[in-house]
Design an enzyme around this catalytic site. Structure first.
Site, PDB file in Angstrom:
ATOM      1  N   ASP A   1       0.793  -1.146   0.074  1.00 55.80           N
ATOM      2  CA  ASP A   1      -0.041   0.078   0.081  1.00 55.80           C
ATOM      3  C   ASP A   1       0.941   1.312   0.025  1.00 55.80           C
ATOM      4  O   ASP A   1       2.117   1.318   0.439  1.00 55.80           O
ATOM      5  CB  ASP A   1      -0.872  -0.013   1.316  1.00 55.80           C
ATOM      6  CG  ASP A   1      -0.247  -0.043   2.403  1.00 55.80           C
ATOM      7  OD1 ASP A   1       0.689  -0.431   2.660  1.00 55.80           O
ATOM      8  OD2 ASP A   1      -0.509   0.604   3.481  1.00 55.80           O
TER       9      ASP A   1
ATOM     10  N   GLU B   1       0.083  -1.378   5.682  1.00 53.87           N
ATOM     11  CA  GLU B   1       1.026  -0.718   6.552  1.00 53.87           C
ATOM     12  C   GLU B   1       0.988   0.655   6.962  1.00 53.87           C
ATOM     13  O   GLU B   1       1.465   1.043   8.227  1.00 53.87           O
ATOM     14  CB  GLU B   1       2.635  -1.096   5.797  1.00 53.87           C
ATOM     15  CG  GLU B   1       3.791  -1.004   6.675  1.00 53.87           C
ATOM     16  CD  GLU B   1       4.246   0.508   6.898  1.00 53.87           C
ATOM     17  OE1 GLU B   1       5.122   0.712   7.609  1.00 53.87           O
ATOM     18  OE2 GLU B   1       3.725   1.274   6.144  1.00 53.87           O
TER      19      GLU B   1
HETATM   20 ZN    ZN Z   1       6.757   2.209   3.941  1.00 57.81          ZN
END
Ligand code: ZN
Length: 367
Positions: A75, A136
């Protein structure tokens, strides 16, 4: 010692960068990655996590060699809906209207090109696991929802730090969040202020009595959100603040949290107010000595391809923090991305090349 195909590497990076993948919407980029790795002979498995999936890619290898883990995230932060990569002779940027997404697609491009090279040149290696996480950027949500015990690797190399290739992050902080809610007593502000207990006033006193910012070279504290009150003619009954505490040293973090608790309780008592304090650990920290095996593996693989290793400590968390709370020892490594989380984000093509050489060196040398 490895002759990397620059054009192919840049093309792979640009293709990855131009597929939008905000947190929880990694599906399209994941399909691209699966297609590339499957062609190279890997077994790709998706693991459901929240609204998306984490992706585990496995390459078999010589059984007498240790399995290594490479990791990064799929992401990116926003704005990333229409990334247009601009490639010059030395660097890659966005067109200025979006982020570039080298955080962390530089890592993914490097992994793909390293295995393209391995297949073309028949390079011998041990088993490799590549874990690519989702979400993340939302607080390590992907890796927190992944069962790390299914991994075989003993050593993990996460490529999710900014700066030129060569930085090895061996220290990162523990991080906790605290919520302080003060309960005073409501009353009419004009007619009976003496019957009220002003929760905002009490909370302000608590915040003013706490340390702020950097506490020492390993620890920080920050009050980041404050709220409370209903109207100017009401003595506010409730006020709340949210703060974070970070330290490389768990005992120091605990001591700062204790100071926060004691300060809040004491000041509330002095003002006849009540308080509720909630604390959650966001992630654990890690501290790895440059002499440890994992540090040496990374440093030796760098020296082999003429990269100067530099051991550094980082103030933020990454998937590396979570991996280190399992039985896997892991370091975080820079993958060349710069000015991340901004529309000025860029990466030097030489860093993509150096990063690929480093990953090849790592895969080839870990026994
Ligand atoms: Zn990163």
């Amino acid at each position: 010692m490895y002759t990397i195909n620059r054009e192919s590497l840049v093309r792979t990076f640009v293709e990855l960068a131009e597929i939008p993948s905000p947190s929880w919407r990694e599906k399209s980029v994941m399909e691209y990655i699966i297609k590339r790795f499957s062609k190279l002979g890997a077994v790709c498995t998706r693991y459901k996590c929240g609204e998306s999936h984490n992706l585990l890619i496995r390459f078999s290898g010589a059984e007498d060699r240790s399995t290594i883990l490479l990791s990064g995230h799929m992401d990116t932060v926003i704005p990333c809906e229409s990334v247009k990569a601009v490639v010059t002779s030395t660097r890659i940027t966005s067109d200025g209207t979006s982020i570039l997404g080298s955080d962390d697609k530089a890592a993914i491009a490097i992994f793909i090109e390293a295995f393209e090279f391995i297949r073309k040149n028949n390079i011998k290696h041990g088993p490799v696991e590549i874990l690519l996480t989702c979400a993340e950027e939302l607080g390590l949500k992907g890796i927190k929802g992944f069962d790390l015990s299914i991994l075989k690797a003993k050593y993990g190399f996460v490529f999710d730090s900014s700066g030129r290739i060569g930085r090895i992050i061996v220290k990162a902080p523990f991080h906790s969040n605290m919520d302080i809610t003060v309960k005073g007593r409501a009353s009419h502000a004009g007619m009976a202020p003496e019957k009220g207990i002003n929760a905002i006033r009490v909370l302000s006193e608590i915040i003013a009595a706490l340390p702020s910012g950097r506490i020492d070279d390993e620890s920080t504290i920050n009050v980041g959100i404050i709220s409370g009150g209903m109207a100017t003619n009401i003595v506010p009954e409730f006020a709340e603040c949210k703060l974070e505490v970070r330290s490389i040293d768990r005992r120091k973090m605990n001591a700062i949290e204790k100071q926060v608790r004691e300060t809040a309780v004491r000041i509330c008592r002095e003002n006849r107010a009540k308080c509720r304090i909630e604390r959650t650990l966001e992630y654990s920290g890690f501290s790895i000595s440059p002499e440890e095996k994992i540090s040496q593996l990374a440093a030796d693989a760098m020296k082999r391809v003429k990269i100067r290793p530099e051991f550094v400590s980082m103030g933020g968390g990454s998937d590396t923090n979570i991996i280190n709370s399992s039985r896997i020892r892991a370091v975080n490594l820079s993958c060349g991305m710069q000015k991340i989380h901004s529309t000025g984000e860029f990466i030097m093509i030489n860093d993509l090349v150096k990063g690929t050489e480093f990953v090849l060196s790592l895969i080839e040398t870990v026994k």
